[in-house]
Design an enzyme around this catalytic site. Structure first.
Site, PDB file in Angstrom:
ATOM      1  N   HIS A  72       0.854  -1.176   0.026  1.00 43.34           N
ATOM      2  CA  HIS A  72       0.114   0.003  -0.109  1.00 43.34           C
ATOM      3  C   HIS A  72       0.983   1.115  -0.210  1.00 43.34           C
ATOM      4  O   HIS A  72       0.590   2.161  -0.412  1.00 43.34           O
ATOM      5  CB  HIS A  72      -0.880   0.008   1.202  1.00 43.34           C
ATOM      6  CG  HIS A  72      -1.663  -0.998   1.341  1.00 43.34           C
ATOM      7  ND1 HIS A  72      -2.905  -1.380   0.659  1.00 43.34           N
ATOM      8  CD2 HIS A  72      -1.786  -2.063   2.178  1.00 43.34           C
ATOM      9  CE1 HIS A  72      -3.420  -2.632   1.082  1.00 43.34           C
ATOM     10  NE2 HIS A  72      -2.978  -2.816   2.010  1.00 43.34           N
ATOM     11  N   HIS A 107       4.061  10.275   6.331  1.00 46.54           N
ATOM     12  CA  HIS A 107       3.194  10.583   7.500  1.00 46.54           C
ATOM     13  C   HIS A 107       4.274   9.654   8.662  1.00 46.54           C
ATOM     14  O   HIS A 107       4.742   8.638   8.453  1.00 46.54           O
ATOM     15  CB  HIS A 107       2.134   9.606   7.537  1.00 46.54           C
ATOM     16  CG  HIS A 107       0.953  10.101   6.344  1.00 46.54           C
ATOM     17  ND1 HIS A 107      -0.075   9.662   6.217  1.00 46.54           N
ATOM     18  CD2 HIS A 107       1.015  11.590   6.189  1.00 46.54           C
ATOM     19  CE1 HIS A 107      -0.682  10.582   5.302  1.00 46.54           C
ATOM     20  NE2 HIS A 107       0.070  11.615   5.352  1.00 46.54           N
ATOM     21  N   THR A 190      -6.046   7.229   7.063  1.00 46.68           N
ATOM     22  CA  THR A 190      -6.635   7.066   5.638  1.00 46.68           C
ATOM     23  C   THR A 190      -6.330   5.832   4.734  1.00 46.68           C
ATOM     24  O   THR A 190      -6.637   5.521   3.875  1.00 46.68           O
ATOM     25  CB  THR A 190      -5.312   8.122   4.943  1.00 46.68           C
ATOM     26  OG1 THR A 190      -4.088   7.415   5.038  1.00 46.68           O
ATOM     27  CG2 THR A 190      -5.393   9.454   5.561  1.00 46.68           C
TER      28      THR A 190
END
Ligand SMILES: *[C@@H]1O[C@H](CO)[C@@H](O)[C@H](O)[C@H]1NC(C)=O
Length: 260
Positions: A72, A107, A190
């Protein structure tokens, strides 16, 4: 899901996400009212003097950790010696600012110590703190990223990893990033299950990477064999949530874009 290790105190990962249009189907929580990312409209943010500068402990300390293609995103775990302290904050996918989008977002994920896993933490609305940094395309290469970028060729396939040796936080977060200027709001993870458990901090200063450097990230493959390109989750409605800003003097991010 990220961070399935026990007692993770934080992780740096460069996020490029999959299949946002399917997310509502994956988990009911993804249809909630406090989702992320959001578009930050700088003319509407509320200055908040309690939002004091961030301090990074162990910023220059070198470490070795796995760099993982999770399928991902790219994730680099951080050793527990690195601490990021937010001024006065207790308990400690593609965001846009004034509609401007950025080619990549990093992040730093912090999970409250009493929770072992992200899944457990999601029951508490402030259990996860995420520091977000935006990348912006620059004319010249950012040499501090060379080490990371040259390692990407070993993890082009999903579920692969490579150990990065001799890296430090200062290679990823340039010292020029102004730690006093950031946006702050309550939102969600998210990625599914999109738990509304995240206190978001988004720094206004951007990290430069050249076009070639950004392109290297796009060569990585997702679980479905697609390249990691343009796969961010679209912005979600604020639904009445406020966005706070750490400083009275707002220098618009958009003006930074004009040097490109
Ligand atoms: C890295 O890959 C090896 C081999 O597939 C695996 O055994 C190991 O658990 C992986 N490490 C991480 C941190 O994902």
């Amino acid at each position: 899901m990220v961070n399935q290790r026990r007692h993770v105190s934080g992780a740096v990962y460069i996020l490029l996400l999959t299949g946002p249009e399917l997310w509502g189907l994956v988990s009911q929580t993804c249809n909630g009212r406090s989702q992320s990312p959001v578009n930050i409209v700088t003319s509407k943010v509320l200055p908040d003097e309690r939002l004091t500068p961030f301090h990074f402990t162990g910023y220059k300390e070198t470490f070795y950790e796995s760099l993982i293609n999770t399928g991902h995103s790219v994730q680099l775990n951080l050793p527990s010696s690195i601490q990021i302290k937010e001024g006065n904050l207790v308990d400690e996918y593609k965001h846009t600012i004034d509609g401007e989008t950025f080619p990549m977002e990093m992040h730093i994920v912090h999970i409250k110590e009493e929770y072992d896993l992200l899944a457990e933490a999601s029951k508490d609305s402030t259990s996860v703190a995420v520091l977000g940094f935006f990348f912006q395309e620059s004319e010249s290469a950012n040499e501090k990223y060379d080490h990371l970028i040259s390692a990407l060729k070993y993890i082009s396939q999903p579920k692969t990893n490579v150990t990065l040796v001799g890296v430090s936080l200062d290679m990823f977060i340039p010292s020029e990033i102004d730690r006093t200027k950031y946006f702050h709001y309550k939102g969600s993870l998210t990625e599914p299950d999109c738990a509304e458990a995240v206190v978001w901090t988004l720094f206004e200063s951007t990290i430069p990477l050249s076009r070639n450097q950004l392109a290297t990230f796009n060569q990585l493959l997702f679980y479905d064999g697609q390249k990691m390109v343009n796969n961010y989750r679209p912005v979600q409605p604020l639904n009445g949530r406020e966005v706070y800003y750490s400083s009275g003097q707002l220098a618009l991010v958009s003006s930074v874009a004009s040097f490109i």
